[in-house]
Design an enzyme around this catalytic site. Structure first.
Site, mmCIF file in Angstrom:
data_model
loop_
_atom_site.group_PDB
_atom_site.id
_atom_site.type_symbol
_atom_site.label_atom_id
_atom_site.label_comp_id
_atom_site.label_asym_id
_atom_site.label_seq_id
_atom_site.Cartn_x
_atom_site.Cartn_y
_atom_site.Cartn_z
ATOM 1 N N HIS A 18 0.492 -1.342 0.191
ATOM 2 C CA HIS A 18 0.049 -0.025 -0.413
ATOM 3 C C HIS A 18 0.903 1.244 -0.223
ATOM 4 C CE1 HIS A 18 -3.292 2.301 1.187
ATOM 5 N NE2 HIS A 18 -2.654 2.914 1.572
ATOM 6 N N GLU A 19 1.680 1.479 1.014
ATOM 7 C CA GLU A 19 2.608 2.089 1.076
ATOM 8 C C GLU A 19 3.698 2.500 -0.585
ATOM 9 O OE1 GLU A 19 2.318 4.922 2.935
ATOM 10 O OE2 GLU A 19 0.688 3.626 4.423
ATOM 11 N N HIS A 22 2.073 4.446 -3.326
ATOM 12 C CA HIS A 22 2.087 5.941 -2.647
ATOM 13 C C HIS A 22 3.659 6.212 -3.026
ATOM 14 C CE1 HIS A 22 -1.510 6.386 -0.718
ATOM 15 N NE2 HIS A 22 -2.009 5.171 0.259
#
Length: 418
Positions: A18-19, A22
């Protein structure tokens, strides 16, 4: 121990991907990413690569990517301050020593008259001969305070300088990668375990299941249950789920012979919190590369539909929060999945990844979805929302989320340990 290891691996993977989403798209947009963190709270381990510090933190409750311009930026250097300047080979300022200048004898000490580290990248200051000088600052210069270095962030490296599309993609990329991860896990599952086939047939049996104890065997073709003819796996499981703790008669064909086998489904909590029956069988499978890829996408879509159905029932009050799991509940369910084997654990991990992606996209302040709402409002208004007002909304939203987390965790503790 297996449960703890499973939780660490699964949550570490879900948060990391997920990170990373980003981070990757923020860097592609040219945003300076100061930190990539797994967890919150005190640092356990960290290292720096290029411009980013990668950290593992104590509390395993998520993660974050700290982008330049999202938090309060640099140390405020005002006119009259004395700082030390260190220059690179081409004569630009590469380090600005804010304090402890005596530890940097190579630095030229000046008194600041005007400084702009965002747009002009200049320092106007008086040197030791009281001459007013103008110094050019390197775009990657560092501020050194208390011997800790922080890279400056010119305006073109800050989150707010990028287009609406670039910022929206950097935010959306986190949940998007959770959906991608779910698809990849489910494709791998199908390649290793086979693609479930929608036939009324007994697949792999659990040794602890009611089907195994009753004498059903893998490969049995189920013709009917309690006299009701069956044509698909979905029809068969529907009958089983509707009869927890009730004996039902399976009419099966085995090696050309028709047998009647009574089975009493065990009881468990179903998707919507109600009791449902299960007998410990898997669906029959087949192996296919194309089919496995299709299965990855279709099963991810199925998980998404299930999660949205539950969310809809919560909103309308048809579903109690008692059936929503927090960290403690997920820990226990992960342990149960791990005990059932790697393939069950893979499906559970994929479902959690889809859930994480959807929850993050909800229009809740402090979540990715809430941030996307503000970016969307900016696109409609033609100008950004006041950063202080947006920050306040996100702060309140985060506080409410933490309160909800405490309530859900307390419910988990009551359910599992009291």
């Amino acid at each position: 121990m297996n449960t703890l290891l499973s939780v660490i691996v699964i949550f570490g993977l879900l948060v990391f991907i997920h990170e990373w989403g980003h981070l990757y798209f923020a860097k592609r947009a040219g945003i300076l990413c100061r930190e990539f963190a797994i967890g919150f709270g005190p640092k356990i381990y960290s290292f720096k690569k290029d411009e980013t510090v990668y950290t593992i933190r104590l509390l395993p409750l998520g993660g974050f990517v700290r982008m330049a311009g999202e938090d309060p930026e640099m140390i405020d250097i005002k006119p009259g301050y004395e700082v030390g300047l260190v220059f690179n080979k081409i004569g630009k300022v590469s380090q600005i020593i804010v304090n402890n200048k005596s530890k940097h004898p190579e630095a030229q000490v000046v008194q600041v008259e005007r400084i702009d580290l965002e747009r002009e990248l200049i320092i106007e200051a008086y040197n030791d001969e009281d001459e007013r000088m103008q110094y050019q600052v390197d775009p990657k210069a560092e501020l050194i305070q208390d011997e800790k270095a922080t890279q400056i962030a010119p305006w073109d490296r800050q989150f707010g300088s990028k287009t609406v599309g670039q910022r929206a993609l950097a935010i959306f990329a986190g949940p998007m990668m959770n959906f991608v991860l779910a698809v990849v896990i489910l494709i791998a599952f199908a390649l290793m375990q086979g693609i479930p086939v929608d036939e009324a047939q007994i697949g792999e049996l659990s040794p602890e299941g009611a089907a195994f104890e009753a004498g059903l065997q893998e490969g049995d073709q189920v013709l009917a249950i309690d006299g009701q003819p069956l044509a698909s796996w979905e029809e068969m499981t529907s009958v089983i789920q509707q009869n927890p703790n009730q004996s039902i008669a399976f009419e099966v064909e085995r090696n050309g012979e028709v047998l009647t086998v009574p089975v009493t489904p065990q009881e468990r909590v179903g998707q919507f919190g109600d009791a449902e029956g299960f007998i410990g069988i898997a669906s029959p499978t087949e192996f296919s590369l194309i089919g496995s890829i299709q299965y990855g996408f279709t099963q991810t879509y199925t998980f998404m539909k299930m999660i949205f159905e539950v969310l809809g029932m919560i909103v309308t009050g048809q579903f109690s929060l008692d059936y929503v799991a927090g960290p403690v509940g997920i820990y226990n369910y992960t342990g149960e999945a791990a005990a059932m084997g790697i393939f069950v654990l893979m499906q559970w991990a994929a479902a959690l990844s889809v859930n994480l992606g959807i929850i993050n996209l909800l229009p809740i302040p402090a979540m990715d979805g809430g941030r996307l709402i503000f970016i969307g409002l900016e696109a409609l208004r033609g100008k950004p929302i006041d950063p202080q007002k947006e920050g306040l909304v996100h702060f309140i939203g985060f506080a409410l989320l933490m309160l909800l987390m405490i309530v859900v965790t307390w419910n988990d503790i009551n359910k599992f340990f009291m």
